[in-house]
Design a protein around this motif. Structure first.
Motif, PDB file in Angstrom:
ATOM      1  N   PRO A 228       0.816  -1.220   0.000  1.00  0.00           N
ATOM      2  CA  PRO A 228       0.000   0.000   0.000  1.00  0.00           C
ATOM      3  C   PRO A 228       0.848   1.267   0.000  1.00  0.00           C
ATOM      4  CG  PRO A 228       0.113  -0.915   2.200  1.00  0.00           C
ATOM      5  CD  PRO A 228       0.801  -1.898   1.298  1.00  0.00           C
ATOM      6  N   GLY A 229       0.256   2.333  -0.467  1.00  0.00           N
ATOM      7  CA  GLY A 229       0.937   3.622  -0.456  1.00  0.00           C
ATOM      8  C   GLY A 229       1.511   3.979  -1.809  1.00  0.00           C
ATOM      9  N   LYS A 230       1.488   5.259  -2.105  1.00  0.00           N
ATOM     10  CA  LYS A 230       2.001   5.755  -3.379  1.00  0.00           C
ATOM     11  C   LYS A 230       3.501   5.508  -3.494  1.00  0.00           C
ATOM     12  CE  LYS A 230       2.129   9.960  -6.218  1.00  0.00           C
ATOM     13  NZ  LYS A 230       1.799  11.406  -6.265  1.00  0.00           N
ATOM     14  N   GLY A 231       3.906   4.869  -4.578  1.00  0.00           N
ATOM     15  CA  GLY A 231       5.315   4.645  -4.842  1.00  0.00           C
ATOM     16  C   GLY A 231       5.918   3.448  -4.147  1.00  0.00           C
ATOM     17  N   THR A 232       5.146   2.734  -3.342  1.00  0.00           N
ATOM     18  CA  THR A 232       5.703   1.598  -2.598  1.00  0.00           C
ATOM     19  C   THR A 232       6.208   0.511  -3.538  1.00  0.00           C
ATOM     20  OG1 THR A 232       4.162   2.061  -0.800  1.00  0.00           O
ATOM     21  CG2 THR A 232       5.237  -0.074  -0.774  1.00  0.00           C
ATOM     22  N   SER A 233       5.444   0.221  -4.576  1.00  0.00           N
ATOM     23  CA  SER A 233       5.866  -0.830  -5.510  1.00  0.00           C
ATOM     24  C   SER A 233       7.133  -0.437  -6.261  1.00  0.00           C
ATOM     25  CB  SER A 233       4.743  -1.142  -6.501  1.00  0.00           C
ATOM     26  OG  SER A 233       4.379   0.015  -7.235  1.00  0.00           O
ATOM     27  N   ILE A 234       7.357   0.879  -6.435  1.00  0.00           N
ATOM     28  CA  ILE A 234       8.587   1.326  -7.093  1.00  0.00           C
ATOM     29  C   ILE A 234       9.795   0.927  -6.260  1.00  0.00           C
ATOM     30  CG2 ILE A 234       9.904   3.357  -7.817  1.00  0.00           C
ATOM     31  CD1 ILE A 234       7.250   4.708  -8.481  1.00  0.00           C
ATOM     32  N   GLY A 235       9.680   1.078  -4.932  1.00  0.00           N
ATOM     33  CA  GLY A 235      10.765   0.661  -4.046  1.00  0.00           C
ATOM     34  C   GLY A 235      11.074  -0.818  -4.174  1.00  0.00           C
ATOM     35  N   TYR A 236      10.038  -1.613  -4.363  1.00  0.00           N
ATOM     36  CA  TYR A 236      10.219  -3.057  -4.530  1.00  0.00           C
ATOM     37  C   TYR A 236      11.086  -3.346  -5.754  1.00  0.00           C
ATOM     38  CZ  TYR A 236       8.886  -7.893  -5.652  1.00  0.00           C
ATOM     39  OH  TYR A 236       8.900  -9.237  -5.975  1.00  0.00           O
ATOM     40  N   TYR A 237      10.791  -2.703  -6.865  1.00  0.00           N
ATOM     41  CA  TYR A 237      11.553  -2.943  -8.095  1.00  0.00           C
ATOM     42  C   TYR A 237      12.938  -2.304  -8.038  1.00  0.00           C
ATOM     43  CZ  TYR A 237       7.360  -4.974 -10.068  1.00  0.00           C
ATOM     44  OH  TYR A 237       6.284  -5.791 -10.285  1.00  0.00           O
ATOM     45  N   MET A 238      13.055  -1.182  -7.358  1.00  0.00           N
ATOM     46  CA  MET A 238      14.373  -0.566  -7.195  1.00  0.00           C
ATOM     47  C   MET A 238      15.297  -1.501  -6.414  1.00  0.00           C
ATOM     48  SD  MET A 238      14.658   2.444  -8.641  1.00  0.00           S
ATOM     49  CE  MET A 238      15.970   3.270  -7.727  1.00  0.00           C
ATOM     50  N   ARG A 239      14.777  -2.108  -5.373  1.00  0.00           N
ATOM     51  CA  ARG A 239      15.577  -3.049  -4.579  1.00  0.00           C
ATOM     52  C   ARG A 239      16.020  -4.234  -5.435  1.00  0.00           C
ATOM     53  NH1 ARG A 239      19.423  -4.725  -1.254  1.00  0.00           N
ATOM     54  NH2 ARG A 239      18.936  -6.721  -0.268  1.00  0.00           N
ATOM     55  N   ARG A 240      15.152  -4.665  -6.300  1.00  0.00           N
ATOM     56  CA  ARG A 240      15.455  -5.844  -7.120  1.00  0.00           C
ATOM     57  C   ARG A 240      16.493  -5.549  -8.192  1.00  0.00           C
ATOM     58  NH1 ARG A 240      10.922  -9.582 -10.279  1.00  0.00           N
ATOM     59  NH2 ARG A 240      12.389 -11.124 -11.118  1.00  0.00           N
ATOM     60  N   PHE A 241      16.369  -4.391  -8.846  1.00  0.00           N
ATOM     61  CA  PHE A 241      17.211  -4.112 -10.008  1.00  0.00           C
ATOM     62  C   PHE A 241      18.342  -3.115  -9.741  1.00  0.00           C
ATOM     63  CE2 PHE A 241      13.067  -5.402 -11.874  1.00  0.00           C
ATOM     64  CZ  PHE A 241      13.512  -6.523 -12.554  1.00  0.00           C
ATOM     65  N   PHE A 242      18.202  -2.284  -8.712  1.00  0.00           N
ATOM     66  CA  PHE A 242      19.208  -1.255  -8.462  1.00  0.00           C
ATOM     67  C   PHE A 242      19.595  -1.191  -6.978  1.00  0.00           C
ATOM     68  CE2 PHE A 242      16.450   0.189 -11.980  1.00  0.00           C
ATOM     69  CZ  PHE A 242      17.381   0.206 -13.015  1.00  0.00           C
ATOM     70  N   PRO A 243      20.007  -2.303  -6.387  1.00  0.00           N
ATOM     71  CA  PRO A 243      20.303  -2.310  -4.944  1.00  0.00           C
ATOM     72  C   PRO A 243      21.431  -1.361  -4.556  1.00  0.00           C
ATOM     73  CG  PRO A 243      21.093  -4.325  -5.979  1.00  0.00           C
ATOM     74  CD  PRO A 243      20.244  -3.637  -6.993  1.00  0.00           C
ATOM     75  N   ASN A 244      22.467  -1.254  -5.383  1.00  0.00           N
ATOM     76  CA  ASN A 244      23.589  -0.377  -5.040  1.00  0.00           C
ATOM     77  C   ASN A 244      23.164   1.092  -5.018  1.00  0.00           C
ATOM     78  OD1 ASN A 244      25.416  -2.450  -4.704  1.00  0.00           O
ATOM     79  ND2 ASN A 244      26.114  -2.395  -6.826  1.00  0.00           N
ATOM     80  N   TYR A 245      22.252   1.446  -5.911  1.00  0.00           N
ATOM     81  CA  TYR A 245      21.752   2.823  -5.919  1.00  0.00           C
ATOM     82  C   TYR A 245      21.056   3.139  -4.595  1.00  0.00           C
ATOM     83  CZ  TYR A 245      18.816   6.845  -6.943  1.00  0.00           C
ATOM     84  OH  TYR A 245      18.189   8.074  -6.876  1.00  0.00           O
ATOM     85  N   LEU A 246      20.252   2.206  -4.115  1.00  0.00           N
ATOM     86  CA  LEU A 246      19.531   2.419  -2.857  1.00  0.00           C
ATOM     87  C   LEU A 246      20.498   2.528  -1.683  1.00  0.00           C
ATOM     88  CD1 LEU A 246      16.452   0.035  -3.247  1.00  0.00           C
ATOM     89  CD2 LEU A 246      16.500   2.518  -3.431  1.00  0.00           C
ATOM     90  N   TRP A 247      21.532   1.676  -1.658  1.00  0.00           N
ATOM     91  CA  TRP A 247      22.506   1.759  -0.567  1.00  0.00           C
ATOM     92  C   TRP A 247      23.276   3.072  -0.607  1.00  0.00           C
ATOM     93  CZ3 TRP A 247      22.171  -0.547   3.713  1.00  0.00           C
ATOM     94  CH2 TRP A 247      21.751  -1.861   3.835  1.00  0.00           C
ATOM     95  N   ASN A 248      23.681   3.498  -1.802  1.00  0.00           N
ATOM     96  CA  ASN A 248      24.397   4.772  -1.923  1.00  0.00           C
ATOM     97  C   ASN A 248      23.518   5.933  -1.475  1.00  0.00           C
ATOM     98  OD1 ASN A 248      26.718   3.556  -2.897  1.00  0.00           O
ATOM     99  ND2 ASN A 248      26.102   3.766  -5.045  1.00  0.00           N
ATOM    100  N   TYR A 249      22.245   5.865  -1.812  1.00  0.00           N
ATOM    101  CA  TYR A 249      21.297   6.900  -1.404  1.00  0.00           C
ATOM    102  C   TYR A 249      21.145   6.930   0.116  1.00  0.00           C
ATOM    103  CZ  TYR A 249      17.046   9.769  -1.696  1.00  0.00           C
ATOM    104  OH  TYR A 249      16.124  10.776  -1.562  1.00  0.00           O
ATOM    105  N   ALA A 250      21.117   5.736   0.707  1.00  0.00           N
ATOM    106  CA  ALA A 250      20.989   5.637   2.166  1.00  0.00           C
ATOM    107  C   ALA A 250      22.221   6.214   2.862  1.00  0.00           C
ATOM    108  CB  ALA A 250      20.782   4.178   2.569  1.00  0.00           C
ATOM    109  N   HIS A 251      23.410   5.880   2.354  1.00  0.00           N
ATOM    110  CA  HIS A 251      24.634   6.408   2.946  1.00  0.00           C
ATOM    111  C   HIS A 251      24.674   7.938   2.864  1.00  0.00           C
ATOM    112  CE1 HIS A 251      26.879   2.829   4.052  1.00  0.00           C
ATOM    113  NE2 HIS A 251      26.542   2.262   2.904  1.00  0.00           N
TER     114      HIS A 251
END
Length: 256
Positions: A228-251
């Motif tokens: 649920p929630g706007k954009g939540t499913s986008i996070g799911y696909y980002m984790r699957r295909f672009f994990p390093n991008y998410l980690w760099n963003y978190a750092h």
């Protein structure tokens, strides 16, 4: 509402998602059993509703859960729906957070699910009907800095529920694993009392009712993952295909 049964069991029924879930089910006419150690919270949940039944149960205690499930069946009847909402949510760096806190996260968030599943699901599968709902989190899909213990517990919830679903997909039991972003409940206050990662502040928390509405839609459509929630499913696909991008963003967001 997708629920057509008579008896529901809600863990963590003394607050938050569990409390909201229980009251919605009770208002729809179901007999609702609550499992929680929070007696005052369960009393609040049951206020004004004669069909809500509190049971003081520590979901991390296998024997206590199995005995309480037997008691619910004897007193209320066969369980037609389970909502596994019991959870704790302290955050912190893994090497700074007490090991006992991290193990308690697993014992309640994941162990509680295992205890309830093994107590309730065999009879549901035998009857060929019922609803089994687990509350994971987007944190179970996208691990994050400062919340590794919680993320690990919710990842375990998702993996366990997904395997349950596939092992019993032709049984007639409906399975949903909810993976919401932050939700405005007292559980979130536990995180605020420890440390709140910057990334979790990016969007307003969802209302519990929004999460429940999405779960009901998934049950009706036969969909396993509720996001649920706007954009939540986008996070799911980002984790699957672009994990390093998410980690760099978190750092970058957390500054280390």
């Amino acid at each position: 509402m997708a629920f057509t049964g008579k008896v529901a069991l809600v863990t963590g029924g003394g607050s938050g998602m569990g409390q909201t879930t229980a009251r919605i089910l009770a208002q729809a006419g179901a007999k609702v059993a609550l499992f929680d150690v929070n007696e005052a919270g369960m009393a609040d949940t049951a206020a004004g509703l004669e069909n809500v039944y509190p049971y003081v149960v520590d979901v991390s205690d296998t024997e206590a859960v199995h005995a309480a499930v037997d008691q619910v069946v004897a007193e209320l009847g066969p369980i037609d729906r389970v909502a596994n909402a019991a959870a704790i949510m302290p955050f912190g760096k893994l090497l700074e957070q007490d090991a006992k806190v991290q193990l308690k996260l697993m014992a309640i968030n994941f162990g509680g699910l295992v205890n309830v599943a093994t107590a309730v699901l065999p009879e549901m599968v035998k009857r060929g009907n019922g609803d089994f709902i687990s509350f994971s989190s987007m944190s179970g899909i996208i691990p994050g800095l400062l919340m590794g213990g919680y993320c690990s517990s919710k990842s375990a919830v998702q993996t366990y529920t997904e395997t349950l679903y596939h092992e019993n997909r032709d049984s007639g039991v409906r399975f949903v694993c909810a993976c919401p972003p932050p939700v405005a409940t007292p559980l979130w206050k536990q995180a605020e009392d420890t440390i709140v990662p910057e990334l979790t502040k990016a969007a307003p928390a969802l209302a519990p009712e929004e999460v429940i509405a999405d779960i009901e839609q998934c049950l009706e459509k036969g969909e396993f993952l509720s996001m649920p929630g706007k954009g939540t499913s986008i996070g799911y696909y980002m984790r699957r295909f672009f994990p390093n991008y998410l980690w760099n963003y978190a750092h970058k967001a957390e500054g280390f």
